[in-house]
Design an enzyme around this catalytic site. Structure first.
Site, PDB file in Angstrom:
ATOM      1  N   HIS A  65      27.067  26.008 -47.778  1.00  0.00           N
ATOM      2  CA  HIS A  65      27.507  24.971 -46.828  1.00  0.00           C
ATOM      3  C   HIS A  65      26.600  23.751 -46.987  1.00  0.00           C
ATOM      4  O   HIS A  65      25.410  23.894 -47.256  1.00  0.00           O
ATOM      5  CB  HIS A  65      27.417  25.492 -45.384  1.00  0.00           C
ATOM      6  CG  HIS A  65      28.252  24.716 -44.437  1.00  0.00           C
ATOM      7  ND1 HIS A  65      27.815  23.552 -43.850  1.00  0.00           N
ATOM      8  CD2 HIS A  65      29.519  24.916 -44.005  1.00  0.00           C
ATOM      9  CE1 HIS A  65      28.775  23.071 -43.084  1.00  0.00           C
ATOM     10  NE2 HIS A  65      29.823  23.876 -43.165  1.00  0.00           N
ATOM     11  N   ASP A 122      34.491  30.801 -43.619  1.00  0.00           N
ATOM     12  CA  ASP A 122      35.644  31.245 -44.418  1.00  0.00           C
ATOM     13  C   ASP A 122      35.487  32.634 -45.008  1.00  0.00           C
ATOM     14  O   ASP A 122      36.447  33.164 -45.571  1.00  0.00           O
ATOM     15  CB  ASP A 122      35.883  30.238 -45.550  1.00  0.00           C
ATOM     16  CG  ASP A 122      36.313  28.895 -44.982  1.00  0.00           C
ATOM     17  OD1 ASP A 122      35.632  27.896 -45.253  1.00  0.00           O
ATOM     18  OD2 ASP A 122      37.284  28.874 -44.221  1.00  0.00           O
TER      19      ASP A 122
HETATM   20  C1  SDX Z   1      34.054  24.427 -44.906  1.00  0.00           C
HETATM   21  O1  SDX Z   1      31.393  20.404 -43.964  1.00  0.00           O
HETATM   22  C2  SDX Z   1      31.825  21.272 -43.128  1.00  0.00           C
HETATM   23  O2  SDX Z   1      31.394  21.360 -41.995  1.00  0.00           O
HETATM   24  C3  SDX Z   1      32.951  22.152 -43.664  1.00  0.00           C
HETATM   25  C4  SDX Z   1      33.401  23.284 -42.761  1.00  0.00           C
HETATM   26  C5  SDX Z   1      34.078  22.786 -41.519  1.00  0.00           C
HETATM   27  O3  SDX Z   1      34.152  23.542 -40.558  1.00  0.00           O
HETATM   28  O4  SDX Z   1      34.662  21.660 -41.577  1.00  0.00           O
HETATM   29  O5  SDX Z   1      32.297  24.087 -42.402  1.00  0.00           O
HETATM   30  C6  SDX Z   1      34.407  24.178 -43.486  1.00  0.00           C
HETATM   31  O6  SDX Z   1      34.492  23.707 -45.756  1.00  0.00           O
HETATM   32  C7  SDX Z   1      33.083  25.551 -45.210  1.00  0.00           C
HETATM   33  C8  SDX Z   1      32.724  25.606 -46.722  1.00  0.00           C
HETATM   34  C9  SDX Z   1      33.852  26.359 -47.423  1.00  0.00           C
HETATM   35  N1  SDX Z   1      33.713  26.272 -48.898  1.00  0.00           N
HETATM   36  C10 SDX Z   1      33.399  27.350 -49.616  1.00  0.00           C
HETATM   37  O7  SDX Z   1      33.144  28.465 -49.165  1.00  0.00           O
HETATM   38  C11 SDX Z   1      33.458  27.092 -51.113  1.00  0.00           C
HETATM   39  C12 SDX Z   1      32.174  27.574 -51.763  1.00  0.00           C
HETATM   40  N2  SDX Z   1      31.066  26.759 -51.318  1.00  0.00           N
HETATM   41  C13 SDX Z   1      30.644  25.647 -52.217  1.00  0.00           C
HETATM   42  O8  SDX Z   1      31.764  24.949 -52.729  1.00  0.00           O
HETATM   43  C14 SDX Z   1      29.556  24.788 -51.566  1.00  0.00           C
HETATM   44  O9  SDX Z   1      28.672  25.651 -50.965  1.00  0.00           O
HETATM   45  C15 SDX Z   1      29.934  23.702 -50.581  1.00  0.00           C
HETATM   46  C16 SDX Z   1      30.930  22.760 -51.140  1.00  0.00           C
HETATM   47  C17 SDX Z   1      30.451  24.288 -49.329  1.00  0.00           C
HETATM   48  C18 SDX Z   1      28.647  22.932 -50.269  1.00  0.00           C
HETATM   49  O10 SDX Z   1      28.224  22.388 -51.464  1.00  0.00           O
HETATM   50  P1  SDX Z   1      26.999  21.354 -51.513  1.00  0.00           P
HETATM   51  O11 SDX Z   1      26.376  21.160 -50.189  1.00  0.00           O
HETATM   52  O12 SDX Z   1      27.476  20.126 -52.235  1.00  0.00           O
HETATM   53  O13 SDX Z   1      25.928  22.117 -52.318  1.00  0.00           O
HETATM   54  P2  SDX Z   1      25.806  22.104 -53.858  1.00  0.00           P
HETATM   55  O14 SDX Z   1      27.188  22.181 -54.471  1.00  0.00           O
HETATM   56  O15 SDX Z   1      24.954  20.964 -54.261  1.00  0.00           O
HETATM   57  O16 SDX Z   1      25.073  23.491 -54.113  1.00  0.00           O
HETATM   58  C19 SDX Z   1      23.664  23.585 -54.124  1.00  0.00           C
HETATM   59  C20 SDX Z   1      23.377  24.697 -55.139  1.00  0.00           C
HETATM   60  C21 SDX Z   1      23.968  24.416 -56.499  1.00  0.00           C
HETATM   61  O17 SDX Z   1      23.181  25.157 -57.404  1.00  0.00           O
HETATM   62  P3  SDX Z   1      22.201  24.308 -58.453  1.00  0.00           P
HETATM   63  O18 SDX Z   1      23.167  23.405 -59.256  1.00  0.00           O
HETATM   64  O19 SDX Z   1      21.282  23.500 -57.569  1.00  0.00           O
HETATM   65  O20 SDX Z   1      21.528  25.349 -59.308  1.00  0.00           O
HETATM   66  O21 SDX Z   1      24.003  25.914 -54.666  1.00  0.00           O
HETATM   67  C22 SDX Z   1      25.009  26.302 -55.622  1.00  0.00           C
HETATM   68  C23 SDX Z   1      25.329  25.092 -56.456  1.00  0.00           C
HETATM   69  O22 SDX Z   1      25.765  25.483 -57.751  1.00  0.00           O
HETATM   70  N3  SDX Z   1      26.150  26.745 -54.799  1.00  0.00           N
HETATM   71  C24 SDX Z   1      26.861  27.823 -55.062  1.00  0.00           C
HETATM   72  C25 SDX Z   1      27.800  27.910 -54.022  1.00  0.00           C
HETATM   73  N4  SDX Z   1      27.638  26.891 -53.180  1.00  0.00           N
HETATM   74  C26 SDX Z   1      26.612  26.159 -53.683  1.00  0.00           C
HETATM   75  N5  SDX Z   1      26.797  28.721 -56.080  1.00  0.00           N
HETATM   76  C27 SDX Z   1      27.701  29.727 -56.012  1.00  0.00           C
HETATM   77  N6  SDX Z   1      28.635  29.879 -55.036  1.00  0.00           N
HETATM   78  C28 SDX Z   1      28.710  28.989 -54.043  1.00  0.00           C
HETATM   79  N7  SDX Z   1      29.614  29.150 -53.077  1.00  0.00           N
END
Ligand code: SDX
Length: 426
Positions: free
Chosen positions: A303, A361
């Site tokens: 998140h 989720d």
């Molecule tokens: C919702 O914003 C809100 O409030 C949204 C929400 C709401 O109520 O409106 O809460 C609802 O959208 C919840 C989130 C649902 N999405 C998912 O479950 C999809 C999987 N999650 C990722 O897509 C991600 O965690 C995000 C998009 C939710 C957040 O991404 P960020 O904040 O941009 O973080 P990032 O992509 O920069 O990740 C930081 C690190 C990275 O690794 P490095 O490149 O630094 O080595 O964490 C890794 C990412 O690769 N990472 C994950 C991951 N999420 C982040 N690796 C594997 N699986 C994941 N799910």
């Protein structure tokens, strides 16, 4: 902390005000930065940028705290109802009994939609994704309600809010019925909000529909968990669309489109598909290695704001167990996979170092499937519940004297100015 921040560049010093809210980080007010220092700030994902002032929701991502108008989500999920939370988000205070009675009546008597509206659905293929239907149908609402699209009239803003909250279940249920090839079901005024929605989805003319209080309560609580969440991608989309003065129905349709993305509201559908693809607990190590190899994401985890457990995920997991028990599916193999996957991820350094925890989720898909919904309906339910958050934030933005039309700037890295070259000279 100081009341101002000094910004120095090319021998220029700009003093910027520091503003503090009720809770959370202070903000540096940079509104005059470009005028005084001739530079922009750069923050493409809004990682360090506040887009607005708001009194509706507050999240402390490190502590895993979510407040709606100051009330913790756990207390609202346990003690309140979705319609009462709708009133709270819109008006800022929990309603007295007479206030709630008037509000509930207003919502109940706006649940029907124009008879012509049903023809929209007939234009879609039966296998159309329900979110495609929702995006189109909700945008079309503005064609039916010319009496409530003047965004500068407080009375019209409120009636639009009531209409959106009231009609989303009716439209969502129609999208579901249409995909099933079953007849549409009209709302009933004697039913509660969640009961009405479940009946419009699952009743058929061939027999009487009997509400299940455990499933109704679970549906209502799931709506509460999804009601609002600060300036997430879809809410920011609604605010930006609304900043131009666009009508509220069109703004909500824009929010639905943004929510559909798999990284946002589409994650619940993707998460169930992921758990189903894993299939059994013994396949988890291979799947987790694929995540570490960056072949795919662990859906339902991570998140932007929560770097701790999403408090909604805790309530959703409890609700998941209640629903599965009620429908006799407590041994659902997908739930076993989810619980084992969560345990593995919470102890694996790859996820711990990145502060990746289950979000709202992760368990919602299993729960919604047990309620009888197919995966393609999961984000529709998210949009149904989030409509109150979108419309409350839209209303707050319209009523904020400091808000202007949203028009971000950029850093330009394209070609320098050059003259046109005729095709025979290229
Ligand atoms: C919702 O914003 C809100 O409030 C949204 C929400 C709401 O109520 O409106 O809460 C609802 O959208 C919840 C989130 C649902 N999405 C998912 O479950 C999809 C999987 N999650 C990722 O897509 C991600 O965690 C995000 C998009 C939710 C957040 O991404 P960020 O904040 O941009 O973080 P990032 O992509 O920069 O990740 C930081 C690190 C990275 O690794 P490095 O490149 O630094 O080595 O964490 C890794 C990412 O690769 N990472 C994950 C991951 N999420 C982040 N690796 C594997 N699986 C994941 N799910």
């Amino acid at each position: 902390m100081a009341n101002t921040a000094k910004f120095e560049i090319d021998g220029k010093t700009v003093e910027l005000p520091v503003l503090r809210g009720t809770d959370g980080p202070a903000v540096v007010d940079i509104r005059k930065l470009y005028a005084e220092a001739d530079v922009f700030t750069y923050d493409p994902g809004f990682m360090s940028t506040a887009s607005c002032e708001s009194k509706i929701t507050f999240i402390d991502g490190d502590a895993g705290i979510l407040l709606h108008r100051g009330y913790p989500i756990m207390e609202l999920a346990e003690k309140s109802s979705f319609l009462e939370v709708c009133y709270l988000l819109l008006h800022g205070e929990l309603p007295t009994a007479p206030e709630f009675e008037v509000f509930e009546h207003n919502i109940t008597y706006h649940t029907m939609i124009h008879e012509q509206f049903d023809r929209f659905f007939m234009g879609f293929r039966r296998d159309a994704h329900p979110m495609a239907i929702m995006t189109g149908a909700v945008g079309a609402l503005s064609a039916f309600y010319h009496d409530s699209t003047n965004v500068n009239d407080p009375a019209q803003r409120m009636i639009s809010a009531h209409r959106m909250i009231a009609k989303m279940p009716t439209i969502a249920a129609r999208a579901f019925k249409y995909s099933r090839g079953q007849p549409f079901v009209f709302p009933r005024n004697e039913l509660s909000y969640a009961e009405n929605f479940l009946r419009m989805c699952f009743s058929v003319p061939a027999e009487d529909w009997v509400p299940n209080p455990v499933l109704t309560k679970a549906m209502d609580r799931i709506f509460i968990l999804h009601a609002d969440h600060e300036q997430n991608a879809s809410t920011s989309t609604v605010r930006l669309a609304g900043s131009s003065g666009a009508n509220p129905f069109a703004c909500i349709a824009a929010g639905i489109a943004s929510l559909w993305g798999p990284k946002h509201g589409g994650a619940n559908e993707e998460c169930l598909n992921m758990l189903t693809d894993i299939g059994t607990v013994d396949k988890i190590p291979e799947f987790v290695q694929g995540v570490k190899d960056r072949r795919y994401l662990l859906m339902g985890f991570g998140h932007r704001v929560y770097k701790n457990y999403d408090p909604r995920a805790t309530v959703m997991q409890q609700t998941c167990h209640e629903v599965l028990k009620e429908v006799g599916a407590e041994n659902d193999p997908i739930l076993q996979v989810a619980m084992e996957l969560e345990k593995v991820a919470l102890s694996d350094p790859y996820f711990v170092e990145r502060k990746l925890y289950p979000n709202v989720d992760f368990y919602s898909g299993i729960t919604l499937r047990a309620l009888g919904f197919p995966p393609e309906m999961f984000t529709v339910l998210f949009a149904l519940a989030r409509t109150v958050g979108w419309i409350a934030q839209w209303k707050e933005m319209i009523e904020d004297p400091s808000q202007k039309i949203g028009r971000p700037r950029q850093i330009y890295t394209g070609a320098p100015a050059r003259s046109f070259v005729p095709v025979d000279k290229r």
